[in-house]
Design a protein around this motif. Structure first.
Motif, mmCIF file in Angstrom:
data_model
loop_
_atom_site.group_PDB
_atom_site.id
_atom_site.type_symbol
_atom_site.label_atom_id
_atom_site.label_comp_id
_atom_site.label_asym_id
_atom_site.label_seq_id
_atom_site.Cartn_x
_atom_site.Cartn_y
_atom_site.Cartn_z
ATOM 1 N N GLY A 74 22.668 18.960 24.074
ATOM 2 C CA GLY A 74 23.256 17.736 23.529
ATOM 3 C C GLY A 74 23.995 17.956 22.224
ATOM 4 O O GLY A 74 24.961 18.722 22.176
ATOM 5 N N THR A 78 27.142 20.374 21.250
ATOM 6 C CA THR A 78 28.481 19.863 20.910
ATOM 7 C C THR A 78 28.878 20.276 19.493
ATOM 8 O O THR A 78 30.058 20.425 19.206
ATOM 9 N N ASP A 109 21.733 11.568 32.448
ATOM 10 C CA ASP A 109 21.886 11.075 31.074
ATOM 11 C C ASP A 109 20.554 11.142 30.339
ATOM 12 O O ASP A 109 20.161 10.208 29.624
ATOM 13 N N ALA A 114 24.048 16.848 27.330
ATOM 14 C CA ALA A 114 25.512 16.828 27.300
ATOM 15 C C ALA A 114 25.988 17.911 28.261
ATOM 16 O O ALA A 114 25.384 18.984 28.342
#
Lengths: 556, 163
Positions: A74, A78, A109, A114
């Motif tokens: 996640g 990122t 989700d 991610a």
């Protein structure tokens, strides 16, 4: 013996010779961090994952070995994205290992999920989402192979939590045959012969060398080519260090902020020998007016670069060093020396200059003093903007892997973490980050990392209270409308900031204070931040406005 | 000019995304793309029709070739090859019109695969020209639905690369 996925990764890293990794833990990568606790691999805990990616790159560029950065799923993953993109644009081998939610949760989700393989698709050389622990050892092996061979670049391994705890027999596989990947290509001897002949017949040759010379380890061959054929050499920002900039044949950097003599030489040449460079827009200026009389020899490992931006008459696709070795066997030196005399005259008549003002520190002067004190023996990283261009112009780089700057992506905040990575990889070197007051604030949290591991980097901030390069463009092209570029209000006291982290903070406000501050910084065996309060509206010259021919240089 | 690329890729998840993503990122145009497994279950074959001048196509080929999952790529535009598309058409066909429609279907060597109360569903395979022609011929009757695959292609003669 059966090992968990986390243990397999660590074993595989050890097989690949990984000694230092840069990372930041989190929930889904925890199984890996638990096993790392018992490993001999040194982990540098950064303060933001972006710092880990840039540090891995700084390490790779300083040492020539692949850099490794690690983040959780996640937001951890990122936060690596800018660093991965930076490594992709500058063709630097890094491995990014990210945690991922368990395979059974992917696509739901889940918390801190991610799609990092999807997000990074356009900015990696290759990526893997590991679905089966039995494939893991082979994937790590392939990842290192792909990252470090051919045109180097970043490879991402996304490791779901359940794969890192599942077990498999571990045996480090032999080199993996990848049927879709060809790192080395045969060089056609006939093309070498024709290129050598073109060099022999050229009246006005110039060598334009880039980062590919450094990644391929071809500096010696480049030097032999230049000296035997008496051809002047200009380099790109990433090529700095490929050829010693104190050498009589060196023309320094070309392009938007290149030297006048480099830009004249390339513009009036009849043969460009492009080596490991990609004719970027910051190099060529307006493309249809670039070097109108020149034939082009292009040596590059990546076939897609040859002919991408300019027409190439002699394509030499292959490893730069291997091609240069072949070329040197057949090299014919041009007889005509008139051109070299002309280029040397341009060089003598158009040195880089700036106006001295009493009582005011000119940023260029700071770089000159850093060079004078280190004699080019240290490693310099830069942030992005005016600080970077002044460093490129005034710090004469002597050796490969000693000038580390974000070229293709132009990432503000790159310099400090890159310096940390370089210092971790080269503990005996003096490492300077040449910074601006804007850029340094993008990753200043990494001062904590430098202090925590006593990585004694020296951060030289050229503090003009502006986003200087953007302000310069506003001054020259946007009618002096300084929209959102004045940083003076709110900029921290950098001396206090350094002290808050436990580093040494110094400040110089007058020219006579520059050298003593630098001397004190160099003599201090811990991280140092020096706040050089410089002329506020100094510009980087020469300057080729975007979209203009290289011969239309402004200032300087 | 329109180019036909025959691309062998690893038959793995995400490969189509890599190929399509590369076209999108570099601003190249895909006119059609068809993909399916080959006789080797670990390999898929993509047939891509892309528009662009020779320099653009050369870049497309070079950039695609760099993808690790791309095993082999050939621009077969200038080579003799067989190509086929499959098209399904649903045509409005009241009883009085059926004879005429069936004649057209026969002329094109297409087939009727479903008959509804007031519709006929027609399957047609052929190259792009044939597909276009039958569509044009059936248009006056009223086309209700149309679906077509992209083009797939194979070089004529011995296995490509073996000669």
């Amino acid at each position: 013996m059966k090992l968990t996925g986390a243990e397999i990764i660590i074993k595989a890293f050890e097989h690949e010779g990984v000694d230092i990794v840069f990372g930041y833990p989190g929930g889904q990568i925890l199984p890996f961090y638990d096993k790392l606790f018992d490993s001999s691999i040194r982990h540098i805990l950064v303060r933001h994952e972006q710092g880990a990616a840039h540090a891995a790159e700084g390490y790779a560029r300083a040492t020539g070995k692949p850099g490794v950065c690690i983040a959780t799923s996640g937001p951890g993953a990122t936060n690596l994205v800018t660093g991965i993109a930076n490594a992709y644009m500058d063709s630097i081998p890094i491995i990014a290992l990210t945690g991922q939610v368990p395979t059974t949760k992917i696509g739901s989700d889940a918390f801190q999920e991610a799609d990092i393989t999807g997000i990074t698709l356009p900015i990696v050389k290759h990526s893997y989402l590991v679905r089966d622990v039995n494939t893991l050892a082979g994937i790590v092996r392939s990842a290192f192979h792909i990252a470090t061979t051919g045109r180097p670049g970043p490879v991402l391994i996304d490791l779901p939590n359940d794969v890192s705890t599942a077990t498999a027999e571990f045996e480090y596989p032999p080199p993996v045959a990848l049927r879709g990947y060809q790192a080395r290509r045969e060089i056609d001897p006939n093309l070498i012969y024709q290129a050598a002949k073109a060099i022999g017949e050229a009246k006005k040759p110039v060598i334009y060398s880039g980062g590919g010379v450094i990644s391929s380890g071809a500096s010696e061959e480049l030097r032999e080519l230049a000296e035997r054929a008496q051809i002047p050499v200009t380099t790109t920002l990433l090529g700095k260090g490929a050829f010693p900039e104190t050498h009589p044949l060196s023309l320094g950097m070309l392009g938007m902020h290149g030297t006048k003599y480099a830009n004249y030489a390339i513009s009036y040449s009849d043969l460009i020998i492009a080596i490991g460079a990609r004719f970027d827009d910051r190099i060529t200026g307006r493309l249809d007016t670039f070097a109108p009389h020149a034939k082009v020899i292009h040596i590059d490992v990546d076939p897609a670069e040859i002919g991408k931006n300019v027409r190439v008459h002699h394509p030499l696709n292959g490893d730069v060093r291997a091609v240069l070795k072949e070329l040197l066997l057949r090299l014919e030196a041009p007889e005509d020396q008139e051109w070299l005399k002309q280029v040397m005259a341009w060089k003598a008549e158009n040195p880089l200059t700036y106006a001295w003002v009493d009582g005011v520190i000119k940023p260029q002067y700071v770089i000159e003093q850093i060079w004078d004190l280190t004699r080019g023996n240290g490693i310099v990283t830069t942030e992005v903007g005016q600080n970077q261009m002044w460093a490129a112009q005034y710090y004469k780089t002597l050796a490969p892997r000693t000038f580390i700057s974000s070229g293709g992506l132009g990432t503000m905040g790159f310099g400090l973490p890159a310096a940390i990575g370089a210092q971790a990889g080269c503990p005996d070197k003096l490492v300077f980050d040449i910074a601006g007051d804007g850029s340094i604030q993008m990753n200043s949290q990494e001062l904590a990392t430098a202090v925590a591991y006593n990585l004694p980097v020296k951060v030289a901030i050229l503090n003009n209270g502006y986003l200087g390069m953007v302000r310069q463009w506003q001054e020259l092209m946007w009618n002096r409308r300084y929209s959102q570029t004045d940083l003076n209000v709110g900029t921290p006291d950098f001396v206090k900031l350094a002290e808050a982290y436990g580093a040494l903070g110094l400040r110089a406000t007058r020219p006579e204070e520059v050298r003593p501050a630098l001397e004190q910084a160099i003599a201090t065996p811990k991280p140092v931040v020096i706040d050089f309060v410089v002329a506020r509206e100094e510009n980087v010259f020469p300057f080729v406005p975007p979209g203009q021919p290289l011969t239309k240089m402004v200032g300087g | 000019m329109r180019h036909t690329l025959s691309v062998l890729v690893e038959n793995q998840p995400g490969v189509l995304t890599r190929v399509a993503g590369l076209f999108a990122r570099r601003g190249y145009n895909i006119e059609s793309l068809a993909v399916g497994q080959t006789h080797d279950p670990s390999v898929s074959c993509m047939t891509i029709v892309a528009g662009g001048d020779d320099l653009v196509i050369e870049q497309v080929v070079n950039q695609l070739d760099k993808l690790i999952d791309v095993i082999e790529i050939r621009d077969i535009t200038q080579v003799k090859y067989v190509d086929r598309e499959l098209m399904l058409l649903k045509v409005k066909a009241e009883a009085s019109m059926r004879g005429e429609i069936m004649q057209i279907v026969d002329i094109f060597r297409a087939r009727i695969v479903d008959i509804g109360q007031e519709t006929l569903t027609i399957e047609c395979t052929g190259d792009a020209g044939k597909a276009q022609a039958i569509e044009k011929s059936l248009k006056p009757f009223g086309i209700l639905e149309l679906a077509r695959t992209g083009k797939i292609a194979m070089v004529r003669g011995p296995k490509y690369g073996d000669v």
